[in-house]
Each structure stands twice: as structure tokens, then as C-alpha cells.
Design a protein around this motif. Structure first.
Motif, mmCIF file in Angstrom:
data_model
loop_
_atom_site.group_PDB
_atom_site.id
_atom_site.type_symbol
_atom_site.label_atom_id
_atom_site.label_comp_id
_atom_site.label_asym_id
_atom_site.label_seq_id
_atom_site.Cartn_x
_atom_site.Cartn_y
_atom_site.Cartn_z
ATOM 1 N N ASN A 247 0.834 -1.207 0.000
ATOM 2 C CA ASN A 247 0.000 0.000 0.000
ATOM 3 C C ASN A 247 0.862 1.248 0.000
ATOM 4 O O ASN A 247 0.568 2.230 -0.690
ATOM 5 N N LEU A 248 1.968 1.200 0.771
ATOM 6 C CA LEU A 248 2.892 2.341 0.807
ATOM 7 C C LEU A 248 3.484 2.575 -0.580
ATOM 8 O O LEU A 248 3.525 3.717 -1.057
ATOM 9 N N ARG A 249 3.940 1.493 -1.220
ATOM 10 C CA ARG A 249 4.549 1.636 -2.539
ATOM 11 C C ARG A 249 3.553 2.212 -3.548
ATOM 12 O O ARG A 249 3.903 3.073 -4.353
ATOM 13 N N HIS A 250 2.328 1.730 -3.484
ATOM 14 C CA HIS A 250 1.316 2.230 -4.408
ATOM 15 C C HIS A 250 1.047 3.717 -4.173
ATOM 16 O O HIS A 250 0.886 4.485 -5.134
ATOM 17 N N ASN A 251 0.997 4.125 -2.914
ATOM 18 C CA ASN A 251 0.774 5.546 -2.599
ATOM 19 C C ASN A 251 1.925 6.401 -3.093
ATOM 20 O O ASN A 251 1.718 7.505 -3.605
#
Length: 304
Positions: free
Chosen positions: A6-10
Motif C-alpha cells: 500500500n505504501l509503494r502504491h501511494n
């Protein structure tokens, strides 16, 4: 979805937003610089760069990454995010806190990306708020994505208080027409009690007055049920509390005086006395204006 994914996608989405706005140069900064800019690990940065290469947005040339085409949101990910209105509220409160805690002072420069990242909102949200401050001659755009907090003088202070007096005098008039069952009458009593508690325990808590001051004036303005009145309190609070950051001398005593003046206004409202409430309000605004002017005169270098 895992927390790391989720962090990478954000972060991918943030990269895309900044590329679209032209805030990331080509070739891109080093991986360590990008990691510092976005407050993530270099491992996360490598995953982001790999994704954007696969999308054809970036091309690796030696050790550099070059932007080969302008990305669009199809290159990013659908991530759960706060609504635009929620992000606006988050950033406004964040910016106010920065001012109150002396993390932003007149004359200082900063980037909207830094503030957006620290507040956990999009850079577009940060830019929108800074543009609103620019309309009030409080910020200056130095270059793309870079801003400076402006200084202001006595004339600016007098114009600010002229606006406050017009808005809040009208608000008190409307407040006294509210029906007895309106929840704001209960809020007035609660607000009065909160002022008493802070007054009795002022000690080292005097710095907390700024938030209470903001809520007090917001409560007054809410009586008009006017969206423009309500929005004005955010700008006014930010501008007004710059003054508190310039001059720490006697700040505790100034806050005590303001608390007492607030309590006088609130008590008059509880008694439904328009004359007393209006006189108390004008006395409070004049007292605050004189304090701000004295501060400005002590800091003549702060001019805009």
C-alpha cells in the motif's frame, strides 16, 4: 493488500502527481534524494522506479532515470484515500499547528511537497491552501513548488481587525436570535467552562490558547450559517497567530488577558445581552489589535 505494498502504491501515485505538475526534473534526482523527499526507504524508491519503467514513463540511462513520457493516472494505483474535503481540513489544521509551534516563521521558504508529505495529503491539496493564503498576501510563490511566508505591517494588521470587527459584530447579532434549543447555546456554556479551566491552570499551558481562540471565534461566526464567514476564520487565525510567533515577550500575560476578554463575551451571550456582548467584543478586538501593532513595531524588519 499488505502495508508495504500500500505504501509503494501511494508513493507511485505521489510520483505521478509530481511529474504531471512538473515538480520532478528529468533526469530524476538520486535514489537517496528521492527517498529523503518522500520519507521512504531506498528499497521503496527502487520498487517505484521499476514500476514506472515497466509503464514506459521512465527509461534508465546509465545510473539516471529519464522521463520518457508524461504519466497519467492509469499508470498509478487505486488506493484508499481521504476525500478532498477531509484532506483540506487535515492540511488547514496541520498548517495552523506549524504556525503555532513556530515551525514556520515570516520570511521562511518551504516547498509544498514537503508540507504535503508531512501532513499526509496530496501536493494538490497543499498548493490549493497556499494559493488561498496568497490571495490574502500572506504567501509568495518563489518558483514552481516553492513558497515563502511574507511579512506584514501595521496597515495590514488594521485591515485584518477591521474585517474581524465587521464579521464578528454581525455574528453576535445573529447569535442572539438563535432559538433556545439551538445546540450552540450549550457550546457557549461549554466554551466558557473551558476558558475557566485554562485560566485556572494557565501555567505552562498558555501555548494551548491559540487552538481555543480559534474555536471561540469559529463558534461566534457559526451563528450566521454563512459559508464565507466560516471559511474566513481559518485565514484570520493563521494571520493573527503569526503575531504571537514574532514576539514571545509577555505572551503568557497576553493570553491571560485574551482569556478574560473571551469569558466576558461568553458571559454576556449567556445573559442574552447584545449591548454587553458587542462592547466586550470590540474591547477584545481592540486589545488584540494594539498588542499586534506593538509587536510589529518591535519587529520593523517584518514588512511585506
Amino acid at each position: 493488500m499488505s502495508r508495504s505494498q500500500n505504501l509503494r502504491h501511494n508513493v507511485v501515485n505521489q510520483f505521478i502527481d509530481e511529474m504531471v505538475c512538473g515538480h520532478i526534473p528529468s533526469p530524476l534526482p538520486s535514489q537517496s534524494s528521492l527517498a529523503e523527499m518522500y520519507n521512504v526507504s531506498r528499497t521503496t524508491v527502487r520498487h517505484v522506479l521499476s514500476h514506472l519503467r515497466e509503464c514506459g514513463v521512465l527509461t534508465q540511462v546509465g545510473n539516471d532515470h529519464v522521463i520518457t513520457r508524461k504519466p497519467d493516472h492509469n499508470d498509478g494505483f487505486a488506493c484508499p484515500a481521504a476525500s478532498i474535503s477531509e484532506q483540506d481540513k487535515v492540511f488547514e489544521q496541520f498548517f495552523f499547528t506549524m504556525i503555532n509551534q513556530r515551525q514556520l516563521l515570516p520570511g521562511e521558504t518551504f516547498s509544498e511537497l514537503q508540507l504535503a508529505r508531512a501532513a499526509g495529503v496530496s501536493s494538490i491539496t497543499a498548493r490549493k491552501y497556499l494559493l488561498k493564503l496568497w490571495c490574502y498576501n500572506l504567501t509568495q510563490s518563489e518558483k514552481r513548488g516553492q513558497w515563502r511566508i511574507k511579512h506584514f505591517d501595521q496597515s495590514y494588521a488594521e485591515q485584518l481587525f477591521e474585517l474581524r470587527e465587521m464579521l464578528e459584530t454581525r455574528s453576535i447579532q445573529r447569535f442572539l436570535t438563535l432559538p433556545d434549543n439551538d445546540p450552540r447555546w450549550f457550546q457557549v456554556k461549554t466554551m466558557l467552562e473551558r476558558h475557566r479551566m485554562l485560566r485556572d491552570n494557565i501555567g505552562s499551558n498558555f501555548h494551548t490558547f491559540s487552538q481555543l481562540d480559534r474555536e471561540f471565534h469559529a463558534l461566534l461566526l457559526s451563528a450566521t450559517d454563512n459559508i464565507f464567514f466560516n471559511q474566513s476564520i481559518d485565514i484570520i487565525s493563521v494571520i493573527f497567530h503569526f503575531h504571537y510567533q514574532w514576539d514571545e515577550n509577555d505572551r503568557r500575560q497576553r493570553n491571560i488577558i485574551a482569556i478574560d476578554e473571551h469569558m466576558t463575551i461568553l458571559s454576556a451571550l449567556v445573559c442574552r445581552s447584545y449591548v454587553d456582548a458587542t462592547l466586550a467584543l470590540r474591547n477584545h478586538l481592540n486589545s488584540a489589535k494594539q498588542a499586534m501593532i506593538r509587536s510589529i513595531k518591535k519587529n520593523k524588519r517584518y514588512v511585506y
